[in-house]
Scaffold this active site. Structure first.
Site, mmCIF file in Angstrom:
data_model
loop_
_atom_site.group_PDB
_atom_site.id
_atom_site.type_symbol
_atom_site.label_atom_id
_atom_site.label_comp_id
_atom_site.label_asym_id
_atom_site.label_seq_id
_atom_site.Cartn_x
_atom_site.Cartn_y
_atom_site.Cartn_z
ATOM 1 N N GLU A 1 -1.498 12.318 6.846
ATOM 2 C CA GLU A 1 -1.127 10.953 7.049
ATOM 3 C C GLU A 1 0.568 11.065 7.490
ATOM 4 O OE1 GLU A 1 -1.329 7.753 3.922
ATOM 5 O OE2 GLU A 1 -1.106 6.246 5.830
ATOM 6 N N LEU B 1 -3.096 4.796 -0.707
ATOM 7 C CA LEU B 1 -4.360 4.362 -0.787
ATOM 8 C C LEU B 1 -4.628 2.759 -0.491
ATOM 9 C CD1 LEU B 1 -4.646 5.586 -4.573
ATOM 10 C CD2 LEU B 1 -6.062 6.341 -2.883
ATOM 11 N N HIS B 2 -4.284 2.702 1.059
ATOM 12 C CA HIS B 2 -4.492 1.506 1.641
ATOM 13 C C HIS B 2 -5.778 0.747 1.347
ATOM 14 C CE1 HIS B 2 -1.317 2.773 4.505
ATOM 15 N NE2 HIS B 2 -1.993 4.010 4.390
ATOM 16 N N ASP B 3 -6.790 1.194 1.741
ATOM 17 C CA ASP B 3 -8.173 0.183 1.645
ATOM 18 C C ASP B 3 -8.518 -0.001 0.043
ATOM 19 O OD1 ASP B 3 -7.959 0.285 4.321
ATOM 20 O OD2 ASP B 3 -9.569 1.602 4.579
ATOM 21 N N THR C 1 0.919 -1.284 0.093
ATOM 22 C CA THR C 1 -0.054 0.041 -0.035
ATOM 23 C C THR C 1 0.863 1.420 -0.162
ATOM 24 O OG1 THR C 1 -0.283 0.033 2.503
ATOM 25 C CG2 THR C 1 -1.845 -1.141 1.148
#
Ligand code: CA
Length: 316
Positions: free
Chosen positions: A230, A240-242, A195
């Site tokens: 962040e 854009l982790h999720d 990520t």
């Protein structure tokens, strides 16, 4: 394919909702919620509000775990407030939802859907693994029928983001993650290993304003909050982790390198929350976890920006 998102609905969860709604090959059949980036009450409220803003009030929202497996309560930290705002959406106020959550619990919806759709179902968890652990404890045979489980969780080859060892979704409920990873559940882990390759800045996101509607303005506002905070520098942006977990669930070709391993989670000592190989299973040929190591970054980011823009254009 049918897809369920299991979310602690903060900002990148909201982005994952929009990205999922844009996918032609997946139908979002429900959102299950839990504590994490926010309290579960806010995760429900934010999920309902985001779906309303995007014109998707047909997607049901289920309330799940309010606290980690072995605790009785949960409170969000100052660090989370800095990244997601006090309300989980960068302090952008959307008011009270226009509809209610479902009566059925998140865990029961997960189990019922697992039985109903089996191989056709993809579950993406993008919060702590608490709902998944509870569902596995209640109905392991049903849950193991799910076609694919992808979790935004862990840091195997990189440092953590809560401590030098632990990634946030794992850290927020270590016993739950330990339970899921050590109970033979086949899972793709989309962790910080990949990520962090998806960092973007406000510059890319501001493009959504071409839509000139409220949904786009709201998404740009809360995304900019996230991407300014962040890493404390808007020029660096955020990850854009999720949404990446959703992408790798639907586009396996974008996963260009991975390793198979039986993982465990460190429950004691200084490395609390570290995802690591289970030494007792190193010789086993059967591995339950696939750990994403490299991705087609440019393809994903381009698709993410254009897909979300499309969904926003149909929003309020
Ligand atoms: Ca999340």
């Amino acid at each position: 394919m049918k897809i369920i998102l299991d979310l602690d609905t903060g900002i990148d969860d909201a982005l994952a909702i929009a990205y999922t709604l844009a996918q032609p090959k997946a139908e979002l059949i429900g959102i299950t919620t839990l504590f994490g980036n926010v309290t579960v009450d806010l995760a429900v409220k934010n999920s309902l509000n985001i779906l309303d803003l995007l014109g998707h009030n047909e997607v049901p929202v289920f309330e799940g775990a309010a606290h980690p497996l072995e605790e009785k309560d949960y409170q969000t930290s100052d660090h989370l407030h800095l990244i997601h705002g006090f309300n989980g959406l960068g302090n952008v106020e959307l008011g009270e939802p226009t509809r209610q959550k479902e009566q059925q619990t998140a865990v029961d919806f997960l189990i019922q859907s697992a039985e109903k759709y089996q191989d056709e179902l993809i579950l993406v968890t993008a919060g702590p693994m608490t709902n998944l652990a509870l569902a596995l404890q209640k109905a392991p045979d049903s849950m193991k029928k799910i076609g694919k489980i992808v979790s935004m969780a862990g840091a195997v080859t990189t440092a953590g983001n809560v401590t030098p060892h632990a990634e946030a979704n794992i850290y927020n409920d270590v016993p739950a993650a330990h339970y899921c990873l050590t109970h033979d559940v086949k899972m793709l882990l989309v962790g910080l290993d990949v990520t962090l390759k998806t960092m973007i800045t406000g510059k890319e996101i501001n493009h959504w304003l071409v839509n000139n509607n409220r949904a786009s303005q709201v998404f740009v506002d809360f995304s900019n909050y996230y991407y300014s905070n962040e890493y404390g520098d808007s020029a660096i942006g955020g990850a854009l982790h999720d949404p990446l977990a959703v992408a790798l669930a639907l586009y396996p070709e974008w996963l260009t390198d991975s390793i198979m391993q039986n993982l465990t989670v460190e429950k004691e000592n200084f490395a609390y929350g570290r995802t690591e190989a289970d030494l007792s299973k190193l010789k086993q040929t059967q591995k339950s976890s696939e750990i994403a190591i490299d991705i087609a970054t440019d393809e994903f980011i381009a698709d993410f920006i254009s897909s979300v823009e499309r969904v926003l254009s149909l929003g309020k």
